[in-house]
Design a protein around this motif. Structure first.
Motif, PDB file in Angstrom:
ATOM      1  N   ASP A   1       0.961  -1.186   0.269  1.00 34.32           N
ATOM      2  CA  ASP A   1       0.106  -0.121   0.060  1.00 34.32           C
ATOM      3  C   ASP A   1       0.853   1.021  -0.233  1.00 34.32           C
ATOM      4  O   ASP A   1       2.273   1.429   0.192  1.00 34.32           O
ATOM      5  CB  ASP A   1      -0.572   0.018   1.040  1.00 34.32           C
ATOM      6  CG  ASP A   1      -2.153  -1.287   0.895  1.00 34.32           C
ATOM      7  OD1 ASP A   1      -1.830  -2.413   1.921  1.00 34.32           O
ATOM      8  OD2 ASP A   1      -2.911  -0.745   0.509  1.00 34.32           O
TER       9      ASP A   1
ATOM     10  N   THR B   1      -4.045   4.653   3.375  1.00 30.97           N
ATOM     11  CA  THR B   1      -4.546   3.880   3.403  1.00 30.97           C
ATOM     12  C   THR B   1      -6.096   4.757   3.077  1.00 30.97           C
ATOM     13  O   THR B   1      -7.261   5.407   3.362  1.00 30.97           O
ATOM     14  CB  THR B   1      -5.473   4.200   6.105  1.00 30.97           C
ATOM     15  OG1 THR B   1      -5.266   5.078   5.601  1.00 30.97           O
ATOM     16  CG2 THR B   1      -4.722   2.695   5.893  1.00 30.97           C
TER      17      THR B   1
ATOM     18  N   THR C   1      -9.379   5.215  -1.968  1.00 30.25           N
ATOM     19  CA  THR C   1     -10.191   4.347  -2.406  1.00 30.25           C
ATOM     20  C   THR C   1     -10.945   3.907  -3.335  1.00 30.25           C
ATOM     21  O   THR C   1     -11.450   2.654  -2.959  1.00 30.25           O
ATOM     22  CB  THR C   1     -11.071   5.565  -1.529  1.00 30.25           C
ATOM     23  OG1 THR C   1     -11.426   6.515  -2.600  1.00 30.25           O
ATOM     24  CG2 THR C   1     -11.360   6.172   0.195  1.00 30.25           C
TER      25      THR C   1
ATOM     26  N   PHE D   1      -5.596  -1.216   1.619  1.00 26.81           N
ATOM     27  CA  PHE D   1      -6.996  -0.049   0.725  1.00 26.81           C
ATOM     28  C   PHE D   1      -8.147  -0.793   0.682  1.00 26.81           C
ATOM     29  O   PHE D   1      -9.104  -0.398   0.178  1.00 26.81           O
ATOM     30  CB  PHE D   1      -6.162   0.607  -0.561  1.00 26.81           C
ATOM     31  CG  PHE D   1      -5.484   0.480  -1.502  1.00 26.81           C
ATOM     32  CD1 PHE D   1      -6.616   0.012  -2.468  1.00 26.81           C
ATOM     33  CD2 PHE D   1      -5.374  -1.295  -1.889  1.00 26.81           C
ATOM     34  CE1 PHE D   1      -7.152  -0.626  -3.987  1.00 26.81           C
ATOM     35  CE2 PHE D   1      -4.806  -1.675  -3.090  1.00 26.81           C
ATOM     36  CZ  PHE D   1      -5.600  -1.483  -4.038  1.00 26.81           C
TER      37      PHE D   1
ATOM     38  N   ASN E   1     -11.112   0.012   2.018  1.00 29.06           N
ATOM     39  CA  ASN E   1     -11.887   0.475   1.432  1.00 29.06           C
ATOM     40  C   ASN E   1     -13.094   1.015   0.042  1.00 29.06           C
ATOM     41  O   ASN E   1     -13.697   2.060  -0.380  1.00 29.06           O
ATOM     42  CB  ASN E   1     -11.224   2.013   1.227  1.00 29.06           C
ATOM     43  CG  ASN E   1     -10.989   2.653   2.329  1.00 29.06           C
ATOM     44  OD1 ASN E   1     -10.912   2.658   3.685  1.00 29.06           O
ATOM     45  ND2 ASN E   1      -9.542   3.162   1.923  1.00 29.06           N
TER      46      ASN E   1
END
Length: 852
Positions: free
Chosen positions: A487, A490, A493, A513, A516
């Motif tokens: 990643d 965070t 999306t 992630f 999301n």
């Protein structure tokens, strides 16, 4: 006073004329006989609204017809104003549904000059023979109206025709009628028979008046007459999609009236003659997918009025001629899928009207041609599958305001991808995979139009780039085969992401992630370095639309969690270290099509509900530690095509429920502990091609009093069992698929695969002993034929009927108790690659025929 008198007199004249017209309409200019004929014709049809994209507007013209009004003012009806005779009938796009009766009153309208019934639905009826009675017709249009069957010979009686359009999918035209029509229609200017099934050569005798000829998609064959290209008034010639049509382009100058020439998808061969340059009025030249070769002549630059130049999928060689820069009106240039070479010349600066530029699948070298970036109207640019190298130009594409598709894949482009690539304001698709790009720009602007981004097989490294999060409309992201490790945080999306491909990367954990992302349909994280158990957060995600999940070729451990992906169609967890029992919740995936749990450490018995999964077509559980009896597969479903249970510890017998597997092609239960006699009843499965029972405890003879079928069997492996008795000749005589393989004659080797949404996502594989060595064949070709009966207790002689299996590739009868001579007839097995008769009790000489 004089002015008033003049106006009064004029008004009286106007009123008198008006009265005359009113009087005429009261007495009906139209012939009562013809009005009655039209009303009778109307009564045979319903008005049914249905979509037809070919109609600019749907207008049920006959709906308002009635006796109280003169038929000459009915919608779609035109009369001769002197005689009152109906001379034109236009009912196109009128939503008519029904059939035209052979004795329809339509054929009483003998004075018709024009008849247009296009874009209706005549319910697969035939064109009536009485059409030949309308001998005054000059214009006949019956296109796309649902007619079926043979075009009647009587249509050739319409010798006054100037235009004829019979285009449509269901009609057929025999060779004799085709010839007679073109012989009789001496005034014909427009001929459209597109999609009519003609299956005959083009006649020589065509009207010199012809301006428009469309014979596309008609199954024409034979050689195109040179005279067709040379018709003096010809403006449009369309012969596309006639694969059996042969011929060459004439070297003498063609008619300079030609506006469109389309011979795409035909067998026309040879080269483009220099005389092509004489077509000074040509707007469209489509030579796609022919058999043309040689270089593109410089004279192509004389086609100064051309808007579409399509030369794709041929055998052209050499360079792009520099004269192409003269074609200032070009909107489409397609030179793809040839063998053009050299650098792409800087000839595009003058082509400011260009919208589509396709140069992919050639042998171009050098750098990206920067002048392309100045084409203000460009909508689609494809330069993939060449040998372009070096970096892309930076900060030069702000002018590409209309580009929607950019394909630069399968080259050797390198460096950082410039930011303009991602910031094209209208781009919806970017294909940049299979290059050597090493980085992404520091900043990618928010781009609401980009939906598809393919970056696979590059040299991108590090974490998933945070700036990709600005692509908020992204639905497909392919980053597979890069050095991405995880990643970028965070904050990503991807609110509309449906397809995420991260296979063959360097991932060590499940990307955070993903928590999301709510809209996934396809997720592929196979061939990474993910270790440990599948996280609870991942297995509990509510991806209600997820259809494809691939976590194979990782180092996953622990038990398989209770997934909640009820729409899943494909689940692949092979090559991991998962263990424990199989959860019964897997049976709640009511849409599951392919289940591959092979090469793990699963144990215990298989849930019985697995046999009730109605949609399952592939079940691959090989090389685990499953125990118990074989499950009753196909108890409720008959869709299973592949069952592979090899390399477990199954016991018991082969379940009779397999008889319900009507489409079963592969059954592999080898390397278990099954204790049963030979299941000859499997021979009734008409599609079975691969049967592997090796390394079990099968026993007894394989002969049977019942008829021995197996009509499509190609791989037959009973090795390492306890079968006994003789090898009955009638067994081999029924292996019809080993006698002749049609697929071998097609010249293209195909493989046994399972498709999902049009893509091959599972390939059948098998492990065989070939020339004494175990070999894992990752794909099973449709021409492979194998019989392995080794390591059993078979006795008696080798049947001579084996000679009939002319497609046999491998024959292994070793380690048995066979005796007698080696039949010289085995020398007739011309396709045999491996023959093993060792460790038997055979006597006599080795036949000389085997050396052949």
């Amino acid at each position: 006073m004089g002015h008033f008198f003049f106006f009064y007199s004029f008004l009286c004249v106007v009123l008198l004329i008006s009265e005359c017209f009113c009087s005429s309409f009261e007495h009906h200019l139209c012939s009562p006989t013809e009005a009655s004929a039209l009303l009778q014709f109307k009564q045979h049809f319903e008005i049914i609204s249905y979509p037809n994209s070919l109609c600019p507007i749907h207008f049920p013209r006959t709906k308002s017809w009635n006796e109280s009004r003169d038929c000459c003012i009915w919608n779609g009806v035109t009369c001769d104003m002197l005689t009152g005779r109906v001379i034109a009938l236009d009912l196109s796009c009128s939503q008519l549904w029904g059939s035209i009766h052979p004795n329809s009153s339509l054929f009483q309208l003998h004075h018709l000059h024009t008849l247009n019934l296009a874009y209706n639905n005549f319910n697969y009826s035939s064109i009536p023979h009485n059409i030949g009675q309308l001998t005054n017709l000059r214009h006949l249009n019956l296109s796309e109206s649902g007619f079926d069957g043979q075009i009647p010979t009587e249509i050739s009686y319409l010798s006054n025709l100037v235009s004829l359009d019979l285009s449509g999918y269901e009609l057929q035209l025999d060779e004799r009628t085709f010839e007679t029509m073109l012989h009789n229609f001496t005034n014909l200017e427009l001929l459209s028979l597109s999609q009519v099934n003609i299956t005959s050569p083009i006649p020589m005798n065509m009207s010199s008046s012809l301006r428009y000829v469309d014979l596309g998609f008609t199954n024409l064959r034979g050689v195109v007459p040179e005279s067709l290209f040379l018709l003096p008034n010809l403006e449009n010639l369309k012969l596309g999609v006639n694969l059996l049509l042969k011929g060459v382009l004439p070297k003498i100058p063609l008619s300079n009236t030609l506006l469109e020439l389309d011979i795409s998808l035909t067998g026309i061969s040879g080269s483009i003659p220099d005389s092509i340059g004489t077509l000074s009025s040509l707007n469209i030249l489509n030579l796609e997918l022919c058999q043309l070769s040689g270089s593109i002549p410089d004279s192509i630059g004389n086609l100064t009025q051309i808007t579409e130049l399509i030369l794709s999928t041929n055998h052209f060689t050499g360079h792009i001629p520099s004269t192409i820069s003269k074609l200032k009106h070009l909107t489409r240039l397609d030179l793809s899928s040839n063998s053009l070479s050299g650098e792409i010349p800087n000839v595009f600066s003058n082509l400011q009207e260009l919208r589509y530029l396709h140069l992919y699948d050639n042998r171009f070298i050098g750098s990206f041609p920067s002048t392309i970036l100045n084409l203000t109207h460009l909508e689609s640019l494809a330069l993939s599958t060449n040998s372009l190298s070096g970096p892309l130009p930076a900060n030069k594409a702000s002018i590409l305001q209309k580009l929607t598709q950019l394909d630069l894949s399968d080259n050797s482009l390198n460096g950082t991808i410039p930011s303009w690539v991602f910031n094209l304001p209208l781009a919806s698709s970017l294909w940049l995979h299979n290059n050597q790009f090493s980085g992404l720009p520091d900043e990618i602007k928010t781009n609401p139009t980009l939906e598809y981004l393919y970056l696979s097989n590059n040299q991108l490294s590090g974490s998933l780039h945070q700036s990709l999060a600005n692509l908020t409309n992204l639905s497909t992201l392919d980053l597979s085969t890069n050095n991405i490790t995880g990643d970028a945080g965070t904050n990503i999306t991807f609110p509309r992401l449906q397809v995420l491909q991260l296979s063959c990367c360097e991932l060590k954990d499940f990307p955070y992630f993903l928590r999301n992302v709510k809209t996934l349909e396809v997720l592929d994280m196979s061939k990474n370095k993910i270790r440990g158990q599948i996280p609870n957060w991942f297995s509990s995600m509510r991806w209600d639309s997820l259809e494809f999940l691939n976590l194979s070729h990782n180092s996953l451990t622990g038990h398989l969690p209770q997934f909640h992906y009820h729409s899943l169609e494909y689940l692949d967890l092979k090559f991991n270290s998962l263990q424990g029992p199989l959860p019964s919740s897997i049976c709640n995936m009511s849409s599951l099509n392919i289940l591959d749990l092979s090469r793990n450490n699963f144990s215990n018995s298989i849930p019985s509900c697995l046999g009730n999964m109605a949609s399952l077509t592939v079940l691959d559980l090989r090389r685990n530690n499953f125990t118990g009896s074989l499950p009753s597969l196909c108890a409720q479903s008959t869709l299973l095509r592949t069952i592979v249970l090899n390399g477990n510890r199954f016991e018991g017998t082969v379940p009779m429920s397999l008889l319900k597997c009507d489409g079963l092609q592969v059954l592999d239960v080898g390397n278990n502990a099954i204790n049963d006699t030979f299941p000859a009843w499997l021979g009734t499965l008409q599609e079975l091609q691969v049967l592997i029972l090796k390394s079990n405890k099968f026993h007894g003879p394989i002969s049977t009093r019942k008829k021995f079928y197996f009509p499509r069997l190609r791989i037959f492996d009973l090795s390492q069992n306890e079968f006994s008795g003789s090898l009955p000749a009638e067994v081999f005589r029924n292996f019809k698929a080993m006698i002749k393989l049609d697929d071998r004659e097609e010249g293209e080797i195909k493989y046994m695969s399972q498709y999902l949404n049009g893509h091959s996502i599972y390939e059948d594989s098998v492990r065989l002993v070939i020339k004494g060595q175990y070999m894992d064949l990752e794909r099973i070709s449709t021409i492979m034929t194998v019989i392995d009966l080794s390591n059993n207790h078979f006795e008696g002689v080798i049947p001579k009927t084996l000679k009939d299996l002319s497609s046999l590739w491998l024959l292994n009868l070793s380690h048995n108790n066979l005796k007698g001579d080696i039949p010289m007839e085995l020398g007739q097995l011309n396709m045999l690659d491996a023959l093993d008769l060792s460790w038997n009790r055979l006597t006599g000489k080795i036949p000389q025929e085997l050396t052949e």
